[in-house]
Motif scaffolding. Structure first.
Motif, PDB file in Angstrom:
ATOM      1  N   LEU A  31       0.815  -1.211   0.000  1.00 28.14           N
ATOM      2  CA  LEU A  31       0.000   0.000   0.000  1.00 28.14           C
ATOM      3  C   LEU A  31       0.850   1.263   0.000  1.00 28.14           C
ATOM      4  O   LEU A  31       0.492   2.269  -0.619  1.00 28.14           O
ATOM      5  CB  LEU A  31      -0.932  -0.022   1.217  1.00 28.14           C
ATOM      6  CG  LEU A  31      -2.235   0.783   1.085  1.00 28.14           C
ATOM      7  CD1 LEU A  31      -3.026   0.313  -0.121  1.00 28.14           C
ATOM      8  CD2 LEU A  31      -3.063   0.657   2.341  1.00 28.14           C
ATOM      9  N   ALA A  34       1.635   2.398  -3.510  1.00 29.64           N
ATOM     10  CA  ALA A  34       0.485   2.419  -4.422  1.00 29.64           C
ATOM     11  C   ALA A  34       0.061   3.821  -4.853  1.00 29.64           C
ATOM     12  O   ALA A  34      -0.778   3.960  -5.738  1.00 29.64           O
ATOM     13  CB  ALA A  34      -0.711   1.723  -3.754  1.00 29.64           C
ATOM     14  N   LEU A 156      -5.212   5.806  -7.862  1.00 30.70           N
ATOM     15  CA  LEU A 156      -5.025   5.696  -6.416  1.00 30.70           C
ATOM     16  C   LEU A 156      -4.458   7.000  -5.859  1.00 30.70           C
ATOM     17  O   LEU A 156      -3.250   7.168  -5.679  1.00 30.70           O
ATOM     18  CB  LEU A 156      -4.115   4.516  -6.086  1.00 30.70           C
ATOM     19  CG  LEU A 156      -4.758   3.144  -6.312  1.00 30.70           C
ATOM     20  CD1 LEU A 156      -3.751   2.032  -6.083  1.00 30.70           C
ATOM     21  CD2 LEU A 156      -5.971   2.949  -5.413  1.00 30.70           C
ATOM     22  N   VAL A 161      -5.880   5.611  -1.263  1.00 33.09           N
ATOM     23  CA  VAL A 161      -4.962   4.761  -0.501  1.00 33.09           C
ATOM     24  C   VAL A 161      -5.365   4.755   0.975  1.00 33.09           C
ATOM     25  O   VAL A 161      -5.340   3.708   1.637  1.00 33.09           O
ATOM     26  CB  VAL A 161      -3.510   5.240  -0.676  1.00 33.09           C
ATOM     27  CG1 VAL A 161      -2.571   4.474   0.254  1.00 33.09           C
ATOM     28  CG2 VAL A 161      -3.057   5.060  -2.128  1.00 33.09           C
ATOM     29  N   LEU A 164      -8.260   2.399   1.473  1.00 31.82           N
ATOM     30  CA  LEU A 164      -7.818   1.002   1.508  1.00 31.82           C
ATOM     31  C   LEU A 164      -7.161   0.662   2.844  1.00 31.82           C
ATOM     32  O   LEU A 164      -7.393  -0.418   3.396  1.00 31.82           O
ATOM     33  CB  LEU A 164      -6.850   0.740   0.352  1.00 31.82           C
ATOM     34  CG  LEU A 164      -7.437   0.870  -1.058  1.00 31.82           C
ATOM     35  CD1 LEU A 164      -6.350   0.673  -2.106  1.00 31.82           C
ATOM     36  CD2 LEU A 164      -8.572  -0.117  -1.269  1.00 31.82           C
ATOM     37  N   ALA A 165      -6.365   1.584   3.353  1.00 33.25           N
ATOM     38  CA  ALA A 165      -5.737   1.344   4.650  1.00 33.25           C
ATOM     39  C   ALA A 165      -6.781   1.189   5.751  1.00 33.25           C
ATOM     40  O   ALA A 165      -6.639   0.342   6.644  1.00 33.25           O
ATOM     41  CB  ALA A 165      -4.776   2.482   4.980  1.00 33.25           C
ATOM     42  N   VAL A 169      -6.443  -3.252   3.957  1.00 35.54           N
ATOM     43  CA  VAL A 169      -5.840  -3.787   2.739  1.00 35.54           C
ATOM     44  C   VAL A 169      -4.330  -3.574   2.805  1.00 35.54           C
ATOM     45  O   VAL A 169      -3.860  -2.457   3.034  1.00 35.54           O
ATOM     46  CB  VAL A 169      -6.425  -3.102   1.485  1.00 35.54           C
ATOM     47  CG1 VAL A 169      -5.694  -3.554   0.233  1.00 35.54           C
ATOM     48  CG2 VAL A 169      -7.920  -3.402   1.376  1.00 35.54           C
ATOM     49  N   GLU A 170      -3.554  -4.612   2.563  1.00 30.94           N
ATOM     50  CA  GLU A 170      -2.091  -4.534   2.681  1.00 30.94           C
ATOM     51  C   GLU A 170      -1.412  -4.392   1.329  1.00 30.94           C
ATOM     52  O   GLU A 170      -0.424  -3.663   1.187  1.00 30.94           O
ATOM     53  CB  GLU A 170      -1.565  -5.777   3.393  1.00 30.94           C
ATOM     54  CG  GLU A 170      -0.073  -5.728   3.678  1.00 30.94           C
ATOM     55  CD  GLU A 170       0.401  -6.956   4.431  1.00 30.94           C
ATOM     56  OE1 GLU A 170       1.601  -7.021   4.779  1.00 30.94           O
ATOM     57  OE2 GLU A 170      -0.418  -7.865   4.682  1.00 30.94           O
ATOM     58  N   THR A 171      -1.929  -5.088   0.309  1.00 28.60           N
ATOM     59  CA  THR A 171      -1.346  -5.029  -1.030  1.00 28.60           C
ATOM     60  C   THR A 171      -2.460  -4.854  -2.061  1.00 28.60           C
ATOM     61  O   THR A 171      -3.615  -5.237  -1.806  1.00 28.60           O
ATOM     62  CB  THR A 171      -0.550  -6.296  -1.372  1.00 28.60           C
ATOM     63  OG1 THR A 171      -1.431  -7.426  -1.378  1.00 28.60           O
ATOM     64  CG2 THR A 171       0.581  -6.518  -0.387  1.00 28.60           C
ATOM     65  N   VAL A 172      -2.112  -4.286  -3.224  1.00 28.01           N
ATOM     66  CA  VAL A 172      -3.078  -4.112  -4.309  1.00 28.01           C
ATOM     67  C   VAL A 172      -2.417  -4.476  -5.636  1.00 28.01           C
ATOM     68  O   VAL A 172      -1.192  -4.376  -5.793  1.00 28.01           O
ATOM     69  CB  VAL A 172      -3.607  -2.661  -4.396  1.00 28.01           C
ATOM     70  CG1 VAL A 172      -4.554  -2.361  -3.264  1.00 28.01           C
ATOM     71  CG2 VAL A 172      -2.461  -1.660  -4.418  1.00 28.01           C
TER      72      VAL A 172
END
Length: 407
Positions: A31, A34, A156, A161, A164-165, A169-172
């Motif tokens: 993240l 990203a 993003l 971002v 998502l955090a 969420v850790e990866t995209v």
């Protein structure tokens, strides 16, 4: 091999460009890496947000009744700082001291603002009782588990971002960053760092283009500028073949020393078009070798930026996997432009927001070599060919420049 097209419309040029572009490959990133990337896969929420009923303010949580009247005196039986969880159930006549973001305790059905209370000796007096369900942010009110929160093709931004955090969420999965090669040409160029010699100008285009490309989220490989020498230019172009796309400036017009088209052919490119019917920057050219496009922009600094905005940036958007279309919107002129001509023209302008409308102030020098006019410009105003002088108050079409575009 098809014949090269000449003096085509902007719309036709974009059709040719975008027909040749496909989004780059996909990679998974953390993240923190990203930002400014483009999602390659929808993101689905794995949790509710917020994950529990919570208080949006500092105050007291209690079980309100529709018949409550002031003053309402309650016993304070617990305190719930943010980040803690209370097992103590709140009964009638009781309350919990609560803070912004704290989870609502079992039994409570409202929160009263601290400002509407007075505290004394383990009790609180509520001077303005609230109704049941007042001042509660309920679990899943923002996002429910299973919701699609961002879709493939979305940009993003820092806010995206952050969203998502907030969902853990850790990866995209994102599209790979385009690697773009840039080359400035012209025997008149001199690099910065030494006194300017007679007949020379400092090479500003490489620095301007590098900034625009970095702002667009690209990796940049800048070749040293070359003079008006065909073999040197061919070799410089070949040195950029480890990139996804190449942008050159200079040598695109009709003079004896305008060599870039011959250099593109010498480097193995097929020329797709030369000259697009707008000003500034008419003598722009496009070549292709394999899947790599080569944009030959005007050597005039402001014209090169206009070429970039109208032709290169749409190509980069598709290359990066962007799905949203570039916004074209009505603008009202906040000043005059006295020139008229047969060709379509794009004026650089400042955006002035007035009464919910966008006004365009074109009070800059509009010459193709005036890079200073791009500083402080927010948009390009589209003046149709054969339009005549532009009048203040006139309604035309505009499009944002680079970072002013709303993603």
């Amino acid at each position: 091999m098809k014949a090269m097209e000449t003096m085509i419309s902007l719309e036709r040029a974009l059709e040719v460009i975008l027909h040749r572009i496909e989004p780059l490959g996909v990679e998974e990133v953390g993240l923190g890496q990203a930002y400014n990337r483009v999602l390659a896969k929808d993101v689905q929420a794995a949790i509710d947000m917020p994950p529990f009923d919570r208080s949006p303010l500092d105050g007291y949580a209690y079980c309100a009744q529709p018949t409550d009247k002031a003053p309402l005196i309650l016993d304070i039986v617990s305190e719930i700082p943010a980040g803690t969880w209370s097992e103590r159930e709140i009964r009638l006549g009781e309350c919990a001291r609560i803070f912004t973001g704290s989870p609502l305790p079992k039994g409570a059905n409202c929160v009263v603002r601290q400002e509407d209370t007075e505290r004394s000796a383990g009790q609180v007096t509520i001077n303005q009782p609230v109704k049941p369900q007042a001042n509660i942010v309920y679990q899943g009110e923002e996002t429910k588990c299973g919701d699609i929160v961002l879709r493939a093709g979305e940009y993003l931004s820092p806010a995206a971002v952050g969203l998502l955090a907030s969902l853990g969420v850790e990866t995209v999965e994102v599209y790979r960053r385009p690697k773009v090669g840039i080359l400035s040409t012209g025997s008149e160029l001199q690099d910065v760092g030494s006194p300017l010699l007679p007949g020379k100008i400092y090479n500003s285009n490489t620095y301007t283009l590098k900034g625009l490309l970095l702002e667009a989220g690209c990796e940049v490989k800048a070749a040293p500028f070359v003079g008006d020498d065909l073999e040197e230019t061919i070799e410089a172009l070949k040195a950029l073949e480890d990139t996804d796309l190449v942008v050159t400036t200079g040598g695109a017009s009709v003079g004896d020393y305008d060599l870039i088209r011959d250099a593109l052919v010498g480097a193995g490119c097929e020329l797709l078009f030369w000259k697009v019917n707008f000003k500034p920057g008419t003598p722009v050219a496009l070549g292709v070798k394999g899947e790599r496009l080569y944009f030959s922009l005007s050597g005039n600094p402001a014209a090169a930026v206009v070429n970039y905005e109208l032709l290169v940036r749409p190509a980069l958007r598709k290359l990066k996997g962007r799905t949203a279309q570039e916004r074209i919107f009505p603008v009202y002129m906040d000043g005059d432009f006295g020139k008229s001509g047969k060709q379509r023209r794009f004026l650089r302008a400042r955006a002035v927001f007035r009464n919910g409308e966008i006004w365009a102030d074109p009070s800059f020098a509009q010459g193709s070599g005036v890079i200073r006019s791009m500083r402080g410009s927010h948009l390009l105003v589209d003046v149709p060919g054969g339009h005549g002088p532009v009048q203040k108050g006139e309604r035309l079409q505009g499009r944002w420049i680079s970072s002013w575009e709303e993603d």
